[in-house]
Design a protein around this motif. Sequence first.
Motif, PDB file in Angstrom:
ATOM      1  N   LYS A 100       0.851  -1.193   0.000  1.00 20.25           N
ATOM      2  CA  LYS A 100       0.000   0.000   0.000  1.00 20.25           C
ATOM      3  C   LYS A 100       0.888   1.246   0.000  1.00 20.25           C
ATOM      4  O   LYS A 100       1.756   1.370   0.867  1.00 20.25           O
ATOM      5  CB  LYS A 100      -0.817  -0.054   1.292  1.00 20.25           C
ATOM      6  CG  LYS A 100      -2.123   0.639   1.263  1.00 20.25           C
ATOM      7  CD  LYS A 100      -2.898   0.296   2.525  1.00 20.25           C
ATOM      8  CE  LYS A 100      -2.014   0.230   3.744  1.00 20.25           C
ATOM      9  NZ  LYS A 100      -2.560  -0.166   4.968  1.00 20.25           N
TER      10      LYS A 100
ATOM     11  N   TYR B  33     -12.356  -2.630   3.015  1.00 19.25           N
ATOM     12  CA  TYR B  33     -10.933  -2.872   2.697  1.00 19.25           C
ATOM     13  C   TYR B  33     -10.618  -4.359   2.503  1.00 19.25           C
ATOM     14  O   TYR B  33     -10.030  -4.762   1.490  1.00 19.25           O
ATOM     15  CB  TYR B  33     -10.110  -2.271   3.846  1.00 19.25           C
ATOM     16  CG  TYR B  33      -8.618  -2.329   3.743  1.00 19.25           C
ATOM     17  CD1 TYR B  33      -7.860  -1.158   3.708  1.00 19.25           C
ATOM     18  CD2 TYR B  33      -7.917  -3.528   3.734  1.00 19.25           C
ATOM     19  CE1 TYR B  33      -6.473  -1.202   3.653  1.00 19.25           C
ATOM     20  CE2 TYR B  33      -6.544  -3.584   3.669  1.00 19.25           C
ATOM     21  CZ  TYR B  33      -5.836  -2.412   3.634  1.00 19.25           C
ATOM     22  OH  TYR B  33      -4.467  -2.454   3.559  1.00 19.25           O
TER      23      TYR B  33
ATOM     24  N   ASP C  52      -8.361  -8.845  -4.746  1.00 21.34           N
ATOM     25  CA  ASP C  52      -6.989  -8.856  -5.284  1.00 21.34           C
ATOM     26  C   ASP C  52      -6.485 -10.291  -5.439  1.00 21.34           C
ATOM     27  O   ASP C  52      -5.812 -10.637  -6.414  1.00 21.34           O
ATOM     28  CB  ASP C  52      -6.016  -8.147  -4.322  1.00 21.34           C
ATOM     29  CG  ASP C  52      -6.345  -6.686  -4.099  1.00 21.34           C
ATOM     30  OD1 ASP C  52      -6.997  -6.085  -4.969  1.00 21.34           O
ATOM     31  OD2 ASP C  52      -5.954  -6.157  -3.034  1.00 21.34           O
TER      32      ASP C  52
ATOM     33  N   GLY D  99       2.983 -10.634   6.021  1.00 21.40           N
ATOM     34  CA  GLY D  99       3.347 -10.526   7.427  1.00 21.40           C
ATOM     35  C   GLY D  99       2.125 -10.896   8.266  1.00 21.40           C
ATOM     36  O   GLY D  99       0.996 -10.966   7.746  1.00 21.40           O
TER      37      GLY D  99
ATOM     38  N   ASP E 209       0.402  -9.295  10.327  1.00 20.08           N
ATOM     39  CA  ASP E 209      -0.679  -8.312  10.444  1.00 20.08           C
ATOM     40  C   ASP E 209      -1.802  -8.536   9.432  1.00 20.08           C
ATOM     41  O   ASP E 209      -2.899  -8.041   9.608  1.00 20.08           O
ATOM     42  CB  ASP E 209      -0.106  -6.883  10.304  1.00 20.08           C
ATOM     43  CG  ASP E 209       0.610  -6.677   8.972  1.00 20.08           C
ATOM     44  OD1 ASP E 209       1.169  -7.644   8.423  1.00 20.08           O
ATOM     45  OD2 ASP E 209       0.600  -5.549   8.477  1.00 20.08           O
TER      46      ASP E 209
ATOM     47  N   LEU F 260       8.009  -7.704  12.372  1.00 21.59           N
ATOM     48  CA  LEU F 260       9.142  -6.926  12.856  1.00 21.59           C
ATOM     49  C   LEU F 260       8.584  -5.771  13.682  1.00 21.59           C
ATOM     50  O   LEU F 260       7.628  -5.122  13.272  1.00 21.59           O
ATOM     51  CB  LEU F 260       9.928  -6.396  11.650  1.00 21.59           C
ATOM     52  CG  LEU F 260      11.347  -5.953  11.926  1.00 21.59           C
ATOM     53  CD1 LEU F 260      12.196  -7.141  12.353  1.00 21.59           C
ATOM     54  CD2 LEU F 260      11.950  -5.349  10.660  1.00 21.59           C
TER      55      LEU F 260
ATOM     56  N   LYS G 101       4.835   1.794   8.221  1.00 24.05           N
ATOM     57  CA  LYS G 101       5.126   2.977   7.392  1.00 24.05           C
ATOM     58  C   LYS G 101       4.585   4.245   8.020  1.00 24.05           C
ATOM     59  O   LYS G 101       5.134   5.313   7.835  1.00 24.05           O
ATOM     60  CB  LYS G 101       4.412   2.857   6.040  1.00 24.05           C
ATOM     61  CG  LYS G 101       4.833   1.753   5.146  1.00 24.05           C
ATOM     62  CD  LYS G 101       4.082   1.934   3.811  1.00 24.05           C
ATOM     63  CE  LYS G 101       3.781   0.625   3.136  1.00 24.05           C
ATOM     64  NZ  LYS G 101       2.452   0.085   3.447  1.00 24.05           N
TER      65      LYS G 101
HETATM   66  P1  TYM Z   1       1.208  -3.099   3.694  1.00 21.50           P
HETATM   67  O1  TYM Z   1       1.498  -2.142   2.599  1.00 21.50           O
HETATM   68  O2  TYM Z   1       0.839  -2.552   5.029  1.00 21.50           O
HETATM   69  O3  TYM Z   1       2.422  -4.056   3.901  1.00 21.50           O
HETATM   70  C1  TYM Z   1       2.979  -4.772   2.802  1.00 21.50           C
HETATM   71  C2  TYM Z   1       3.503  -6.113   3.273  1.00 21.50           C
HETATM   72  O4  TYM Z   1       4.491  -5.930   4.300  1.00 21.50           O
HETATM   73  C3  TYM Z   1       4.156  -6.726   5.442  1.00 21.50           C
HETATM   74  N1  TYM Z   1       4.587  -6.005   6.658  1.00 21.50           N
HETATM   75  C4  TYM Z   1       5.329  -6.538   7.627  1.00 21.50           C
HETATM   76  N2  TYM Z   1       5.873  -7.763   7.782  1.00 21.50           N
HETATM   77  C5  TYM Z   1       6.601  -7.979   8.904  1.00 21.50           C
HETATM   78  N3  TYM Z   1       6.816  -7.049   9.870  1.00 21.50           N
HETATM   79  C6  TYM Z   1       6.286  -5.808   9.761  1.00 21.50           C
HETATM   80  N4  TYM Z   1       6.520  -4.895  10.698  1.00 21.50           N
HETATM   81  C7  TYM Z   1       5.510  -5.511   8.599  1.00 21.50           C
HETATM   82  N5  TYM Z   1       4.858  -4.389   8.165  1.00 21.50           N
HETATM   83  C8  TYM Z   1       4.292  -4.710   6.985  1.00 21.50           C
HETATM   84  C9  TYM Z   1       2.634  -6.872   5.364  1.00 21.50           C
HETATM   85  O5  TYM Z   1       2.178  -8.001   6.101  1.00 21.50           O
HETATM   86  C10 TYM Z   1       2.405  -7.013   3.882  1.00 21.50           C
HETATM   87  O6  TYM Z   1       2.631  -8.363   3.482  1.00 21.50           O
HETATM   88  N6  TYM Z   1      -3.395  -4.832   2.883  1.00 21.50           N
HETATM   89  C11 TYM Z   1      -2.006  -4.970   2.492  1.00 21.50           C
HETATM   90  C12 TYM Z   1      -1.777  -4.747   1.009  1.00 21.50           C
HETATM   91  C13 TYM Z   1      -2.569  -5.667   0.169  1.00 21.50           C
HETATM   92  C14 TYM Z   1      -2.302  -7.056  -0.073  1.00 21.50           C
HETATM   93  C15 TYM Z   1      -3.335  -7.480  -0.944  1.00 21.50           C
HETATM   94  C16 TYM Z   1      -1.299  -7.944   0.357  1.00 21.50           C
HETATM   95  C17 TYM Z   1      -3.683  -5.332  -0.526  1.00 21.50           C
HETATM   96  N7  TYM Z   1      -4.143  -6.409  -1.189  1.00 21.50           N
HETATM   97  C18 TYM Z   1      -3.396  -8.801  -1.390  1.00 21.50           C
HETATM   98  C19 TYM Z   1      -1.364  -9.259  -0.111  1.00 21.50           C
HETATM   99  C20 TYM Z   1      -2.401  -9.670  -0.964  1.00 21.50           C
HETATM  100  C21 TYM Z   1      -1.185  -3.930   3.247  1.00 21.50           C
HETATM  101  O7  TYM Z   1      -1.700  -2.971   3.746  1.00 21.50           O
HETATM  102  O8  TYM Z   1       0.118  -4.161   3.222  1.00 21.50           O
END
Ligand code: TYM
Length: 326
Positions: free
Chosen positions: A9, A125, A132, A144, A146, A183, A195
């Motif tokens: 995102k 959402y 997707d 991840g 979350d 993480l 982020k």
């Molecule tokens: P987003 O943009 O928040 O994060 C992208 C990916 O990074 C992983 N992630 C983490 N993994 C480990 N430790 C952390 N601190 C951490 N922060 C973020 C997230 O788990 C993710 O894999 N909703 C999703 C985007 C999305 C998506 C999808 C993902 C939309 N459609 C379809 C997979 C399949 C999101 O907000 O990711």
Amino acid sequence: MSRQISGFKPTGRLQLGNYLGAIAPAVQAQYRTDMSIFIADLHAMTVDHDPAQLASKTREVATLLLAAGVDPKHCTFFIQSQVPEHAELHYLLECATSYGEAHRMIQFKEKAATQQQVRLSLLTYPVMMAADILLHDIDEVPVGEDQAQHLELARDVAIRFNSRYGQTFVVPKPVLPAFAARLMDLSDPSAKMGKTNVSSTGVLFLLDPPEVLRRKIMRATTDAGREVRYDPVAQPGVANLLNLMASCVNDSPQVLAGLFSSYAELKEAVADVVIATLRPIQQRYAELAADPAGVAAVLAEGAQRARNRGSDTVRRARAALGLLPV
Ligand code: TYM
């Protein structure tokens, strides 16, 4: 060959949790699976947003993903909004999802609490996220921790749709990374590194200069005690640093713990490893950022491939629901 998808995102600057939790696993997987990687720009509009920022962040995230090793020759790489089938399937799936299911999502509750006006799209959402995934007949989603609850919803919707309207979707399952599934923020090991965390002192951004990375790591919150042990419950700050390093060097956090006799020594080593991991990505980013037209062309080609695949799924879903052919 398994089909995987990974989405990012463009709501802020990509950080190390994104890289270790999702980008690096996707980059590795693109050589052995049928991989799709995309920028979830429609998801970035589910909270109050600035249009100019959205456009520039979308470009930045796309460029940074390419710099981090996303290889359009080995995956389908695209921007979500440039594949209108995502939005179309989203609506069709809304008609197979209940309000209660969407309302139960932890991320909805957390994010809604930070908004003055909660957008309807924030509630739906996870339905867009299900679209997707289901659009591309995905069987494995590397995410991840979350995102685990959202994945559960995508599975539930697929199973329900198939049993009510006939076999239409592949039912996906999540794949979590070994050591960096979650993480944590370096200055608050009880919060996820994200982020959009309010303070960026504990967030390692992929484009942070080496001296900034080192400073943030040296100031990371550690725990009472001095011995370097891997104990996520009693020593969450140290365990987070060990997880981070384990993921970068592909070793186990327990083994790494035995190599250091003080927190300062551990932090220096973590800083060295993070800087070495990010240096080539930062160099490549600078080269790619100088050629925005090249990046846009790559994305246009990816969108066309994604549309070809997605239009077939939408056709199946429309027919199953009783909509007349277009
Ligand atoms: P987003 O943009 O928040 O994060 C992208 C990916 O990074 C992983 N992630 C983490 N993994 C480990 N430790 C952390 N601190 C951490 N922060 C973020 C997230 O788990 C993710 O894999 N909703 C999703 C985007 C999305 C998506 C999808 C993902 C939309 N459609 C379809 C997979 C399949 C999101 O907000 O990711």
